[in-house]
Enzyme design. Structure first.
Site, PDB file in Angstrom:
ATOM      1  N   LYS A  27       0.940  -0.995   0.129  1.00  6.86           N
ATOM      2  CA  LYS A  27       0.092   0.573  -0.198  1.00  6.86           C
ATOM      3  C   LYS A  27       0.515   1.197   0.311  1.00  6.86           C
ATOM      4  O   LYS A  27      -0.309   1.914  -0.737  1.00  6.86           O
ATOM      5  CB  LYS A  27      -1.211   0.395   1.315  1.00  6.86           C
ATOM      6  CG  LYS A  27      -1.359   1.398   1.103  1.00  6.86           C
ATOM      7  CD  LYS A  27      -2.684   1.186   2.958  1.00  6.86           C
ATOM      8  CE  LYS A  27      -3.883   0.229   3.133  1.00  6.86           C
ATOM      9  NZ  LYS A  27      -4.876   0.700   2.147  1.00  6.86           N
ATOM     10  N   ARG A  97      -3.599   3.024   8.652  1.00  5.41           N
ATOM     11  CA  ARG A  97      -3.674   1.820   8.202  1.00  5.41           C
ATOM     12  C   ARG A  97      -1.714   0.370   8.224  1.00  5.41           C
ATOM     13  O   ARG A  97      -1.311   1.270   7.472  1.00  5.41           O
ATOM     14  CB  ARG A  97      -3.911   2.200   6.525  1.00  5.41           C
ATOM     15  CG  ARG A  97      -5.390   2.691   6.147  1.00  5.41           C
ATOM     16  CD  ARG A  97      -5.677   2.856   4.999  1.00  5.41           C
ATOM     17  NE  ARG A  97      -6.095   3.756   5.045  1.00  5.41           N
ATOM     18  CZ  ARG A  97      -7.985   3.656   4.681  1.00  5.41           C
ATOM     19  NH1 ARG A  97      -8.452   2.565   4.269  1.00  5.41           N
ATOM     20  NH2 ARG A  97      -8.640   4.931   4.825  1.00  5.41           N
ATOM     21  N   GLY A 106      -8.013  -8.347   5.220  1.00  4.95           N
ATOM     22  CA  GLY A 106      -8.363  -7.717   6.162  1.00  4.95           C
ATOM     23  C   GLY A 106      -8.063  -8.987   7.324  1.00  4.95           C
ATOM     24  O   GLY A 106      -8.823  -9.081   8.643  1.00  4.95           O
ATOM     25  N   MET A 108      -5.325  -7.630   9.226  1.00  6.66           N
ATOM     26  CA  MET A 108      -5.314  -6.440  10.170  1.00  6.66           C
ATOM     27  C   MET A 108      -5.381  -5.793  10.346  1.00  6.66           C
ATOM     28  O   MET A 108      -6.777  -5.511   9.970  1.00  6.66           O
ATOM     29  CB  MET A 108      -3.403  -6.003   9.608  1.00  6.66           C
ATOM     30  CG  MET A 108      -1.934  -7.654   9.220  1.00  6.66           C
ATOM     31  SD  MET A 108      -0.419  -7.313   9.417  1.00  6.66           S
ATOM     32  CE  MET A 108      -1.054  -6.667   7.814  1.00  6.66           C
ATOM     33  N   ARG A 364      -3.341  -0.818  -6.680  1.00  6.60           N
ATOM     34  CA  ARG A 364      -2.088  -2.434  -6.458  1.00  6.60           C
ATOM     35  C   ARG A 364      -3.304  -3.183  -7.361  1.00  6.60           C
ATOM     36  O   ARG A 364      -4.079  -2.502  -8.251  1.00  6.60           O
ATOM     37  CB  ARG A 364      -3.093  -2.782  -5.555  1.00  6.60           C
ATOM     38  CG  ARG A 364      -3.988  -3.508  -5.045  1.00  6.60           C
ATOM     39  CD  ARG A 364      -4.091  -4.281  -3.614  1.00  6.60           C
ATOM     40  NE  ARG A 364      -5.604  -4.412  -3.840  1.00  6.60           N
ATOM     41  CZ  ARG A 364      -6.257  -5.241  -2.295  1.00  6.60           C
ATOM     42  NH1 ARG A 364      -5.112  -4.776  -1.225  1.00  6.60           N
ATOM     43  NH2 ARG A 364      -7.829  -4.876  -2.411  1.00  6.60           N
ATOM     44  N   HIS A 486      -5.088 -45.900  -4.458  1.00 12.70           N
ATOM     45  CA  HIS A 486      -6.076 -46.378  -5.634  1.00 12.70           C
ATOM     46  C   HIS A 486      -6.726 -44.963  -6.226  1.00 12.70           C
ATOM     47  O   HIS A 486      -6.889 -44.661  -7.806  1.00 12.70           O
ATOM     48  CB  HIS A 486      -6.856 -47.929  -5.910  1.00 12.70           C
ATOM     49  CG  HIS A 486      -7.454 -48.171  -7.202  1.00 12.70           C
ATOM     50  ND1 HIS A 486      -8.530 -47.839  -7.004  1.00 12.70           N
ATOM     51  CD2 HIS A 486      -7.051 -48.562  -7.985  1.00 12.70           C
ATOM     52  CE1 HIS A 486      -8.841 -48.603  -8.483  1.00 12.70           C
ATOM     53  NE2 HIS A 486      -7.892 -48.567  -8.881  1.00 12.70           N
ATOM     54  N   ARG A 652       8.568 -47.789 -17.843  1.00 16.72           N
ATOM     55  CA  ARG A 652       8.711 -48.600 -16.459  1.00 16.72           C
ATOM     56  C   ARG A 652       8.652 -49.985 -16.084  1.00 16.72           C
ATOM     57  O   ARG A 652       7.443 -50.173 -16.922  1.00 16.72           O
ATOM     58  CB  ARG A 652       7.918 -48.026 -15.040  1.00 16.72           C
ATOM     59  CG  ARG A 652       8.755 -48.196 -13.629  1.00 16.72           C
ATOM     60  CD  ARG A 652       8.712 -47.492 -12.603  1.00 16.72           C
ATOM     61  NE  ARG A 652       6.780 -47.637 -12.373  1.00 16.72           N
ATOM     62  CZ  ARG A 652       6.576 -47.688 -11.692  1.00 16.72           C
ATOM     63  NH1 ARG A 652       6.859 -46.927 -10.559  1.00 16.72           N
ATOM     64  NH2 ARG A 652       4.743 -47.913 -11.494  1.00 16.72           N
ATOM     65  N   GLU A 781      14.944 -43.360  -7.068  1.00 14.24           N
ATOM     66  CA  GLU A 781      13.764 -43.195  -6.033  1.00 14.24           C
ATOM     67  C   GLU A 781      14.196 -43.674  -5.113  1.00 14.24           C
ATOM     68  O   GLU A 781      13.578 -42.806  -3.609  1.00 14.24           O
ATOM     69  CB  GLU A 781      12.417 -43.406  -6.575  1.00 14.24           C
ATOM     70  CG  GLU A 781      12.726 -44.666  -7.015  1.00 14.24           C
ATOM     71  CD  GLU A 781      11.376 -45.570  -7.401  1.00 14.24           C
ATOM     72  OE1 GLU A 781      10.488 -45.538  -7.372  1.00 14.24           O
ATOM     73  OE2 GLU A 781      11.459 -46.421  -8.495  1.00 14.24           O
ATOM     74  N   SER A 800      15.608 -41.150 -13.809  1.00 13.50           N
ATOM     75  CA  SER A 800      14.218 -40.359 -13.930  1.00 13.50           C
ATOM     76  C   SER A 800      13.724 -40.490 -12.324  1.00 13.50           C
ATOM     77  O   SER A 800      14.038 -41.005 -12.074  1.00 13.50           O
ATOM     78  CB  SER A 800      13.034 -41.057 -14.651  1.00 13.50           C
ATOM     79  OG  SER A 800      12.304 -39.709 -14.144  1.00 13.50           O
ATOM     80  N   THR A 803      10.049 -38.680  -7.083  1.00 19.26           N
ATOM     81  CA  THR A 803       9.880 -38.222  -6.245  1.00 19.26           C
ATOM     82  C   THR A 803       9.340 -38.441  -5.450  1.00 19.26           C
ATOM     83  O   THR A 803       9.425 -38.207  -3.673  1.00 19.26           O
ATOM     84  CB  THR A 803      10.049 -36.970  -6.361  1.00 19.26           C
ATOM     85  OG1 THR A 803       8.922 -36.472  -7.450  1.00 19.26           O
ATOM     86  CG2 THR A 803      11.923 -36.102  -7.288  1.00 19.26           C
ATOM     87  N   ASN A 804       8.062 -39.809  -5.775  1.00 14.39           N
ATOM     88  CA  ASN A 804       7.888 -39.467  -4.729  1.00 14.39           C
ATOM     89  C   ASN A 804       8.103 -41.389  -3.303  1.00 14.39           C
ATOM     90  O   ASN A 804       7.886 -40.559  -2.481  1.00 14.39           O
ATOM     91  CB  ASN A 804       6.002 -40.344  -5.251  1.00 14.39           C
ATOM     92  CG  ASN A 804       5.354 -39.796  -5.714  1.00 14.39           C
ATOM     93  OD1 ASN A 804       4.960 -38.478  -5.968  1.00 14.39           O
ATOM     94  ND2 ASN A 804       4.648 -40.169  -6.593  1.00 14.39           N
ATOM     95  N   ASP A 805       8.407 -41.388  -3.761  1.00 19.88           N
ATOM     96  CA  ASP A 805       9.225 -42.765  -3.380  1.00 19.88           C
ATOM     97  C   ASP A 805      10.420 -42.078  -2.730  1.00 19.88           C
ATOM     98  O   ASP A 805      10.901 -42.083  -1.341  1.00 19.88           O
ATOM     99  CB  ASP A 805       9.562 -43.785  -4.149  1.00 19.88           C
ATOM    100  CG  ASP A 805       8.726 -44.766  -3.718  1.00 19.88           C
ATOM    101  OD1 ASP A 805       7.426 -44.664  -3.157  1.00 19.88           O
ATOM    102  OD2 ASP A 805       8.703 -45.745  -4.800  1.00 19.88           O
ATOM    103  N   CYS A 867       9.275 -37.464 -12.560  1.00 18.97           N
ATOM    104  CA  CYS A 867       8.459 -38.660 -13.402  1.00 18.97           C
ATOM    105  C   CYS A 867       7.000 -38.382 -11.869  1.00 18.97           C
ATOM    106  O   CYS A 867       6.397 -39.440 -11.633  1.00 18.97           O
ATOM    107  CB  CYS A 867       7.702 -39.401 -13.691  1.00 18.97           C
ATOM    108  SG  CYS A 867       9.284 -40.979 -13.369  1.00 18.97           S
ATOM    109  N   TYR A 887      13.924 -32.942 -18.458  1.00 22.52           N
ATOM    110  CA  TYR A 887      12.631 -32.591 -18.705  1.00 22.52           C
ATOM    111  C   TYR A 887      11.996 -33.466 -17.139  1.00 22.52           C
ATOM    112  O   TYR A 887      12.386 -33.725 -15.870  1.00 22.52           O
ATOM    113  CB  TYR A 887      12.030 -33.696 -19.636  1.00 22.52           C
ATOM    114  CG  TYR A 887      11.698 -35.105 -19.714  1.00 22.52           C
ATOM    115  CD1 TYR A 887      10.745 -35.722 -18.151  1.00 22.52           C
ATOM    116  CD2 TYR A 887      13.331 -36.130 -19.482  1.00 22.52           C
ATOM    117  CE1 TYR A 887      11.882 -36.852 -18.076  1.00 22.52           C
ATOM    118  CE2 TYR A 887      13.348 -36.874 -19.520  1.00 22.52           C
ATOM    119  CZ  TYR A 887      12.373 -37.659 -18.544  1.00 22.52           C
ATOM    120  OH  TYR A 887      12.020 -39.158 -18.899  1.00 22.52           O
TER     121      TYR A 887
END
Lengths: 911, 911
Positions: A27, A97, A106, A108, A364, A486, A652, A781, A800, A803-805, A867, A887
């Site tokens: 602001k 303000r 809203g 603060m 803004r 699942h 895979r 992984e 590859s 990243t989950n595992d 992946c 990628y």
């Protein structure tokens, strides 16, 4: 040197500008910028965010510097306004303000009319010639100040919320009731005087202190209260959600008051320089005559339209500002153009007209819908207002996501929430909105679909037999299961709205009822609405919005691809998915999972063969089952490679959750036992032996390929024969990339490559094709694989990241089981984000970076992708760009998002 | 320059010495050393291991250099022996023997009498004046050579094992049967001539090639066969087990033949310079008159004792060498002394006496039992033969382990195995031997104990209710469960013999029978014998050996501690365990687990409170349960700290496997439900909610402490009050170290420390003790914690590596589930060792090293320990020493082993 805590703004005396948001807050910086542009901004000054931080570090005492800097600034403001703060003759009033770096609407506090006191009231009355106006302003100051400064900021607000404000409100109501008044305007000067006196007595009685009658004390109190509101409950929890750091602090803007409620030539309004819902290049806003800003927001009066061209059903009979105050409107319209030309963006502005004089109170960059964002970006690009890069940066990935899914209409959802129709919260497995009738079985869902009745499939959990129904349903809701359950996995692949793990719901699939934790019961055929982006379940219908196909979308994505460095592939498991992904711009398949063949329509035969394979106990038995599987695997891979002709497809190798595939019904078990030629007892024994304590770390991935080389051989043969056939039949040169999952040691890759090489020789001979083109790479992984990436790369031709595992193992978090503690971890600030949503840069990211460096050291130019689920998460895509990946691969529906995120990362990194 | 592949040995011409084992193999290096010492070694030469490696790399062709180097070496040997190889007049015969760096007894090939041919036979007969002897040697050559060189080395040995050797044996038997001979010595010269001719014809017929009649061709064939035997099946699988690298290769020793079977003044024998079973400083061995080495080994004749003082029951009536050949014995005795003085160790030697002339054929450091090892080390130290450091290095950790457990007597076990009494193999959960009657219930085990009847508790799996019976039993055998199963964990703590997961056994606890996979049934009261070191189960009794308490043990351990740098602590969970650990030399407790309080005798009440805590669903309920637990936890910690007065005690905060503690019987469930005040249905719902898909990565460790701060608070209070009370009551200054488990982020430690600090304030006030001494540290058992160790160390005052979990997460291996693939991984050479037994230096070790470096960077001198299972594994201890850890912590019984391993690592690293 003393720190400069105070920055002026106003005609000819502005210290700051729009680039100083960190110091002045959004602001303050924009007020300064507007003043610099010569716009009519009531003069004032901004006390910096740094001052706020120091204030907290200093035990909530004002830094000493303020004692000089505020009076000096105030003197200049007084001069600019021709009034004096606290002066009995010609008093200046101010507003105080908050204004943080990042908008926290809203959250603060604000105090208006600061400076009114018994000493300044008479002068004010003289100046305005309006005693009622002044006492009404005084009443408002007392009510606001006692609440914000004297109670909340002191931390003495009662926990039940029944604070001083409530009491004063009650007194006001009681007074009006006694007088027979229906609304505030009926209050006369004397009423207001009596009320002000009564209010001050009540305050003294309840809070034990006098309402301050000294202007300077009022200002100091208000400034402190603004600072303290940074650590108010609302603000803190908002920061948690939005990920805003606690140590930013807020600025405090002290600005000369102007009044929109001084009669019929006064007014107040808010506007957007273009339509924030559609993006239309039309000046759009609302205003009210003789009102203060809070009246517009409160919604008690229907605000007037700004101009003729944007009138709507609600306000078409109300006069526009354009017609009522044409000169002022023209001035405002010019300002609108000036601001857009200066900011190169759509702006959200607030203004006040005091006795025909226009003042700008705020400006803004305006929030907008996905559609609006797209249209504005392309319009402004065409207008030459912004560059191509800017256009790409204009649309957030979340907004793009909006464009790709139907969503619950925000207004309708808000209404449902306030009508207590939010009946449960679950995990947001796949975004978008869905509304439909409750069904409890896959068959019913299919039946509804046939009759074109939208339905929500409600299940305790889903399993492979439900897939047809899941495809037919508009949305899926389960009471159990996590983000990798699942239902979640299947829906994510389809981009279908899905909420899982809504544990407070009790689902009785026999009685066909759903009960909430408050005991409300729903039966088959009742309507539910799902917000899959948030995981919220509503009773009854909520309206949905379909971000209609925008012809500019393709054009925009073309721009995106121009700047993108990171490749974008899709995780797709069927030829249809692959086709879809290609249409979304995928440049290959980064993850093809054979397992998906065992779900859904036409899965009976391959599933049966898979079950035979799993339950085999000799190589002979297994070989037979594997041979049966071969043709299904080949067909599925062939179709996918055909759909992706000319692009790489990463397949895979099998990594099926063995025990999940074991049939549970006696009939199925008997049929399977017979087919393998074993007794039912033996069947049960083998099934029992497959149970694992921690299947996530069990006999899976390459471990299966090592113990059962025939399974690897079958897959290699299926891939290579599919490729050879496509080459022979259609002249398609395939680029299959065989990906070995769950590796932890280079010897695993060596072991599997040997098997593949032998098969390649056989297939080459069979098809008389001399050199089969294929690559063998590995998932990274398992932490050990990342640690030893240099060794892995000596055999793997590509990486590859799964990243989950990798996240599961690096944190020791089972994704299915984190429900019991993750919310505490976020709430207690132990983790700043769910690492399964956004890559944990410090831990998992460190491993990834290490693996990229070591892998490329060992094999120059190594192709490296990702992946996991995070492949479609914008923040994670940015990380992948910085880490130098080749990628990202994500579900087909997230391909455009990944493309955008990747382009934005590239542009941002250039800066 | 041409490589030197051939090294001579023999009087005055020796090229090598004992330090050249890598190049010459153990046998070759020691032959050279003996020759250097002037001992009577028949001259010969060693073809190096390097030559063997080059031979394989060269497509199994002899390197060109050999064509010159062998004849040159042979010429010198001929000169030394005064004979000529292949010479018709005065022919030299040679043996060709393998000899690797590390002894691989019986795993590779040997060919004797090489050089006998139609050309050299007459000269040999003239030289020996013994035609029968020569033809018998020729027969032996033909049989050995056709088998080893012509068939095995060519890789044409039939898979059924019915090769040429079997055929020739059959011919010999048939011939003797026809002639009516009972034994070989009855064969006359003409018989042997006929047989040799028939053998050669058979060889031509079966193998298609002539038996070589050329001396040089014979030698080349024999050398090639020795090299090839390095990659024979037996040798390869032996290397797998012993962890010997494949690329070492074997040397080949070509040595002049001497004959112990040339009449009554000829003999052959083997001896140890001291008794290898007891360590007694007495020359100990066996010999046979008129025999070849193989006759001693074959065991068809009872060998004679070497001297009078070592006669035993079996051979006391046979004349000793000392009495029969006193001069030769004296010469041999002198050699024995010379060798010990030279090698400073006990040696295992082979000798041959040819017509009264003594020849030394082999000498190597002798194998010995644990007891012998201890006694020899201390004797030789006292004799001044070795230094203190050498004494410490003399005993292997395995030998020390032998001293600490009763074991199955090796001879008796061997006999049981050859009598087909090995009925099952399981996982070696805790070493040692146990023999006893089968019982199936805990009660029966307790009853047997009372009657002093040794028993083996046989169970499908054990659970906490079995603990009393487990303590009472001599050994434990389960059909299910892995190395971290209940049975394994409990037994390891006690050093009790235990085999788990013997999956081929079908245990019927109702019928009280055990059935093997061959259908053999055992009933209650039958005897079983367990080898817990190997995981072997035998039918009936096998004798056990009790390595009796040796008074020298303490003295030896004193020496050990003199050189040790690494601290050694124990993992102990009760005051008794702590006492035991202290008596074994533990310098503190590295891991105290409160959980063990919930098993075994007296566990009912705390277990009940724990269950209440687990099943609580509100903070109120949980607080009540936790308050009940408090006194048990405090008592247990207090007892342990008292037992360890003056030493540090590391207490791990609760990390209980929640779902395992839920009662399974209806009665227990009802009792528990009532105590919490909930319905049985609600109980079942809560129990169900606690189920996790992957409990290893679920709601455990610090995650519990974060979600339930009251649990952390209770433990902190228990520890600090226990310490305060001990100080007050007994003046004991405790050094409690609170260890937070399963952390992955520094904020978890911050969160817990805050809770602990508050409690510390309260306790300090309560006991009026100003400064409570305590430390807060963390386990490093999650990869992310290791990666971010620098951050962790900013809050943690010590680290302790939990290598069990760290290995699980780093590999993604669930220790309970690896049974299905680990053996394949070892067999297929993917992993060289079970990473749960020995730290995986490349992966897990890399993380540990990284964490040590980063941790100490952030906090100088950070105390770092390890408390996983590998803390007691010698190789892992060596790694810990090198990685710069402060201490290792292991089960009490392994404390001496860790002390020894640590001292040896320190001494070896100095070198």
């Amino acid at each position: 040197m003393a720190k400069k805590y105070v920055y002026l703004f106003g005609k000819g005396m502005t210290d700051g500008n729009a680039s100083m948001k960190e110091l002045l807050g959004g602001k303050g910086a924009n007020l300064a910028e507007m003043a610099n542009l010569g716009l009519p901004v009531p003069a004032g000054f901004t006390i910096t965010t740094e001052c706020c931080v120091d204030y907290f570090n200093n035990g909530m005492k004002e830094p000493a510097e303020l004692a000089d800097q505020i009076p000096a600034a105030l003197a200049k403001v007084e001069k600019a306004m021709g009034m004096k703060y606290g002066d009995p003759e010609n008093p200046l009033l101010v507003s105080c303000r908050s204004g943080a770096r990042s908008s926290m609407p809203g959250m603060m506090e604000t105090v208006l009319n600061v400076g009114l006191s018994t000493a300044t009231i008479p002068g004010m009355i003289r100046r305005t010639n309006n005693e009622r106006f002044v006492y009404d302003a005084y009443r408002r100051l007392i009510m606001m100040y006692s609440d914000v400064v004297m109670e909340k900021a002191e931390g003495i607000e009662p926990a039940d919320g029944k604070g001083i404000r409530k009491m004063l409100d009650a007194m006001l109501d009681e007074y009006k009731r006694r007088k027979g008044y229906k609304s505030d305007p009926e209050l006369q000067v004397n009423d207001l005087k009596l009320l002000c006196r009564a209010f001050k007595e009540k305050i003294k009685e309840v809070l034990g202190t006098e309402f301050p009658d000294d202007a300077r004390a009022q200002m100091n109190g208000a400034i402190g209260a603004v600072f303290k509101s940074w650590n108010g409950k609302k603000a803190v929890s908002y920061r948690r959600i939005e990920g805003i750091p606690d140590d930013w602090g807020t600025a405090c803007n002290v600005q000369s008051m102007v009044f929109g409620n001084m009669g019929d030539t006064s007014a107040t309004g808010v506007a957007f320089t273009r339509n924030p819902a559609t993006g239309d290049n039309k000046f759009y806003g609302e205003w009210l005559v003789n009102a203060q800003g809070e009246d517009v927001v409160a919604g008690t009066r229907t605000p007037n339209p700004l101009n003729e061209e944007t009138k709507n059903e609600q306000n078409k009979y109300l006069p526009s500002m354009q017609s009522m105050l044409p000169d002022t409107y023209r001035q405002l319209y010019d300002i609108r153009n000036k601001l857009e030309a200066h900011y190169h963006d759509m702006l959200d502005i607030e203004f006040t007209i005091q006795e025909t004089k226009l003042y700008m109170l705020q400006c803004r960059v305006g929030k907008r819908t996905g559609t609006a964002s797209l249209n504005m970006a392309m319009d402004m690009l065409e207008e030459g207002m912004i560059s191509e890069k800017d256009a790409v940066l204009r649309m957030s990935p979340q907004q793009l996501d909006e464009l790709l899914h139907p969503i619950l209409a925000p207004d309708s959802e808000k209404a449902a929430a306030s009508a207590d129709r939010l009946i449960a919260k679950g995990l947001p497995a796949d975004p978008g909105g869905a509304v439909g009738k409750i069904v409890f079985t896959s068959e019913d869902a299919v039946r509804c679909r046939a009759q074109k009745i939208p339905c929500i499939l409600v299940r305790e959990e889903t399993n492979p037999e439900d897939v047809e129904g899941m495809r037919a349903a508009t949305g899926i809701l389960t009471a159990r299961g996590g983000m990798t359950s699942h239902a979640a996995l299947v829906c994510r692949g389809w981009g279908k709205c899905c909420i899982v793990g809504a544990g407070t719901l009790v689902i009785d699939e026999i009685a066909r009822t759903v009960k909430t934790d408050k005991g409300v019961k729903f039966v088959e055929g009742d309507f539910l609405s799902l917000n899959g982006t948030k995981g919220y379940v509503y009773a009854d219908k909520v309206e949905t919005m379909d971000a209609s196909e925008n012809p500019r979308f393709q054009k925009f994505m073309g721009l995106v691809d121009k700047f993108r460095k990171l490749g974008v592939r899709a995780n797709a498991d069927t030829p249809e998915d692959a086709q879809q992904a290609r249409s979304f711009g995928a440049e290959g398949i980064g993850l093809f999972r054979t397992e998906h063949m065992f779900y859904g329509k036409g899965s009976e035969k391959p599933l049966f063969a898979l079950r035979q394979m799993i339950l085999s106990s000799t190589q002979e038995e297994r070989k037979q089952a594997v041979d049966k599987l071969f043709k299904y695997v080949k067909a599925s891979i062939k179709g996918t490679m055909k759909a992706m002709a000319g692009l790489p497809v990463t397949i895979r190798f099998l990594d099926p959750p063995l025990h999940e595939f074991i049939p549970h019904t006696r009939d199925q078990q008997l049929e399977l036992s017979r087919s393998i030629g074993i007794s039912h007892a033996e069947f049960l024994r083998r099934a029992e032996a497959l149970k694992e304590n921690n299947p996530m770390m069990g006999h899976r991935g390459v471990r299966l390929g090592v113990t059962y080389p025939e399974v690897t051989a079958m897959q290699a043969r299926a891939i290579l024969e599919a490729a050879a056939e496509l080459r022979k039949e259609d002249g398609i040169q395939c680029m299959p990339e065989m990906m070995i999952p769950v590796t932890c040691d280079v010897n695993e890759i060596r072991n599997q490559k040997k098997i593949i090489a032998e098969i390649a020789k056989e297939v080459a001979a069979k098809f008389k094709q001399s050199e089969l083109e294929y690559k063998v790479g590995t998932m990274i992984e398992i932490p050990r694989a990342a640690i030893l990436a240099g060794q892995m790369a000596s055999e793997a031709e590509f990486f590859s990241f799964g990243t989950n595992d990798l996240t599961q193992m690096t944190f020791g978090f089972s994704r299915d089981d984190i429900g019991s503690f993750l919310s505490d971890y976020l709430r207690k600030d132990i983790l700043s984000a769910d690492p399964f949503q956004t890559i944990d840069v410090n831990g998992v990211g460190w491993l990834i970076q290490h693996a990229v460096t070591e892998g490329r050291k060992a094999r120059k130019g190594l192709k490296i992708g990702i992946c996991g689920e995070q492949g479609g998460d914008p923040k994670s895509v940015e990380f992948c760009h910085k880490a130098g990946l080749s990628y990202v691969s994500c579900s087909p529906f997230r391909v455009p998002i990944a493309r955008l995120a990747s382009a934005q990362a590239a542009i941002n990194c250039e800066k």
